[in-house]
Design a protein around this motif. Structure first.
Motif, mmCIF file in Angstrom:
data_model
loop_
_atom_site.group_PDB
_atom_site.id
_atom_site.type_symbol
_atom_site.label_atom_id
_atom_site.label_comp_id
_atom_site.label_asym_id
_atom_site.label_seq_id
_atom_site.Cartn_x
_atom_site.Cartn_y
_atom_site.Cartn_z
ATOM 1 N N GLN A 144 -8.085 -4.489 -9.999
ATOM 2 C CA GLN A 144 -7.544 -4.540 -8.638
ATOM 3 C C GLN A 144 -8.642 -4.273 -7.607
ATOM 4 O OE1 GLN A 144 -4.791 -5.746 -9.025
ATOM 5 N NE2 GLN A 144 -3.516 -4.691 -10.530
ATOM 6 N N ILE A 145 -9.521 -3.336 -7.926
ATOM 7 C CA ILE A 145 -10.619 -3.017 -7.005
ATOM 8 C C ILE A 145 -11.554 -4.207 -6.853
ATOM 9 C CG2 ILE A 145 -12.640 -1.545 -6.646
ATOM 10 C CD1 ILE A 145 -11.136 0.611 -8.333
ATOM 11 N N GLU A 146 -11.955 -4.795 -7.967
ATOM 12 C CA GLU A 146 -12.907 -5.904 -7.920
ATOM 13 C C GLU A 146 -12.343 -7.109 -7.177
ATOM 14 O OE1 GLU A 146 -15.811 -8.592 -10.789
ATOM 15 O OE2 GLU A 146 -14.418 -7.155 -11.703
ATOM 16 N N SER A 202 0.812 -1.212 0.000
ATOM 17 C CA SER A 202 0.000 0.000 0.000
ATOM 18 C C SER A 202 0.851 1.272 0.000
ATOM 19 C CB SER A 202 -0.923 0.002 1.222
ATOM 20 O OG SER A 202 -1.661 1.209 1.291
ATOM 21 N N ARG A 203 0.438 2.205 -0.852
ATOM 22 C CA ARG A 203 1.099 3.509 -0.915
ATOM 23 C C ARG A 203 0.560 4.469 0.134
ATOM 24 N NH1 ARG A 203 -0.716 3.885 -7.090
ATOM 25 N NH2 ARG A 203 -2.466 2.814 -6.046
ATOM 26 N N TYR A 204 -0.613 4.155 0.699
ATOM 27 C CA TYR A 204 -1.328 5.145 1.490
ATOM 28 C C TYR A 204 -1.545 4.766 2.953
ATOM 29 C CZ TYR A 204 -2.030 6.696 -3.267
ATOM 30 O OH TYR A 204 -1.809 7.082 -4.564
ATOM 31 N N VAL A 205 -0.855 3.738 3.424
ATOM 32 C CA VAL A 205 -0.803 3.478 4.859
ATOM 33 C C VAL A 205 0.461 4.139 5.395
ATOM 34 C CG1 VAL A 205 -2.106 1.332 4.724
ATOM 35 C CG2 VAL A 205 0.391 1.276 4.519
ATOM 36 N N PRO A 206 0.559 4.360 6.706
ATOM 37 C CA PRO A 206 1.776 4.968 7.262
ATOM 38 C C PRO A 206 3.032 4.217 6.830
ATOM 39 C CG PRO A 206 0.063 4.917 8.919
ATOM 40 C CD PRO A 206 -0.474 4.153 7.739
ATOM 41 N N GLY A 231 -3.969 -0.625 -5.678
ATOM 42 C CA GLY A 231 -2.579 -1.076 -5.698
ATOM 43 C C GLY A 231 -2.445 -2.456 -6.325
ATOM 44 N N GLY A 232 -1.407 -2.643 -7.152
ATOM 45 C CA GLY A 232 -1.246 -3.896 -7.872
ATOM 46 C C GLY A 232 -0.115 -4.780 -7.386
ATOM 47 N N TYR A 233 0.475 -4.441 -6.229
ATOM 48 C CA TYR A 233 1.542 -5.268 -5.658
ATOM 49 C C TYR A 233 0.913 -6.092 -4.544
ATOM 50 C CZ TYR A 233 6.541 -6.146 -4.706
ATOM 51 O OH TYR A 233 7.784 -6.718 -4.577
#
Length: 255
Positions: A190-192, A125-129, A164-166
């Motif tokens: 990725q969302i689905e 995730s790019r958007y977690v701390p 996110g795709g990783y």
């Protein structure tokens, strides 16, 4: 490949389309990061630049590398579905996914695999701390950030980076998701996939990564991909294709 030999291994599914410049570097970095203990499944959509031919050459050098050739370009989602299905057929226990353009740091792969000991799906995730992006304009960062907030608001997914795709999947999750019914591509794919995993009650965990914008090759982002990602959350939340709550497992996902 022998199913018995591979049933305890992890594999990384890597879709490619015109990634000839990046692929050799990526393969080398993945093998260095994992000590050669993780296999790579390259899914090439008949790249005009010869990526598929290069992949075959790499496979001759490294026994960890395997190739799935597809006849034409049908989108990221279709390539991943084909790769996941092949990995399940072979018998891999853990199935990771990453971009071919070096946006995802192979050095993070061991952390995703380690986190899979306690999670069914791990998302870089790019958007977690601790997460971040590199070489992005401020406009693109905020566009991506708020897009994920939009997805979270509409779908009620407890995720900060649903696009996110990783990722690293336990095979049980992909077996529970009916891959043959997945029709989305790009970010929407990725969302689905994340939505279905959460609705089925699997334990999903996000770990921080730094996403780096590609340095070579051309981005596959298009207006069609963006629009698909905009309307898909509404379809998932309110459409008939959404998984039934009655069919979900009782334990909610822990994020």
């Amino acid at each position: 490949m022998n199913d018995t030999q591979n049933q305890h291994h992890a594999v990384v599914v890597i879709p490619t389309y015109n990634e000839r410049e990046n692929l050799p570097v990526l393969c080398q970095k993945v093998m260095e990061a994992t000590g050669g203990g993780v296999h790579l499944l390259i899914v090439d959509d008949n790249s005009p630049d010869g990526t598929g031919v290069l992949a075959e050459e790499l496979a001759k050098q490294y026994p960890q590398i395997h190739i799935l050739h597809r006849q034409r370009k049908e989108g990221l989602g279709r390539a991943y579905v084909a790769g996941f299905q092949r990995a399940l057929e072979i018998g891999y226990r853990l199935i990771a996914q990453m971009d071919a353009d070096l946006s995802h740091d192979p050095a993070d792969l061991p952390r995703l695999i380690k986190a899979s000991e306690t999670a069914d799906l791990v998302i870089g995730s790019r958007y977690v701390p601790g997460g971040d992006v590199s070489n992005w304009s401020r406009q693109r960062y905020w566009l991506s950030f708020f897009a994920n907030q939009y997805v979270r608001l509409i779908t009620r997914l407890p995720l900060r980076d649903a696009t996110g795709g990783y990722r690293c999947w336990k095979r049980e999750v992909l077996e529970a998701i009916d891959l043959s019914t997945i029709r989305s591509n790009g970010y929407a794919f990725q969302i689905e996939m994340a939505y279905r995993a959460c609705r089925l009650g699997f334990h999903v965990q996000e770990i921080p990564i730094v996403f780096t914008e590609r340095r070579a090759g051309k981005s596959k982002l298009s207006k069609r991909v963006i629009w698909e990602a905009i309307w898909l959350p509404w379809k998932l939340r309110f459409g008939k294709s959404a998984p039934s709550r009655a069919s979900t497992r009782p334990a909610p996902p822990s994020i």
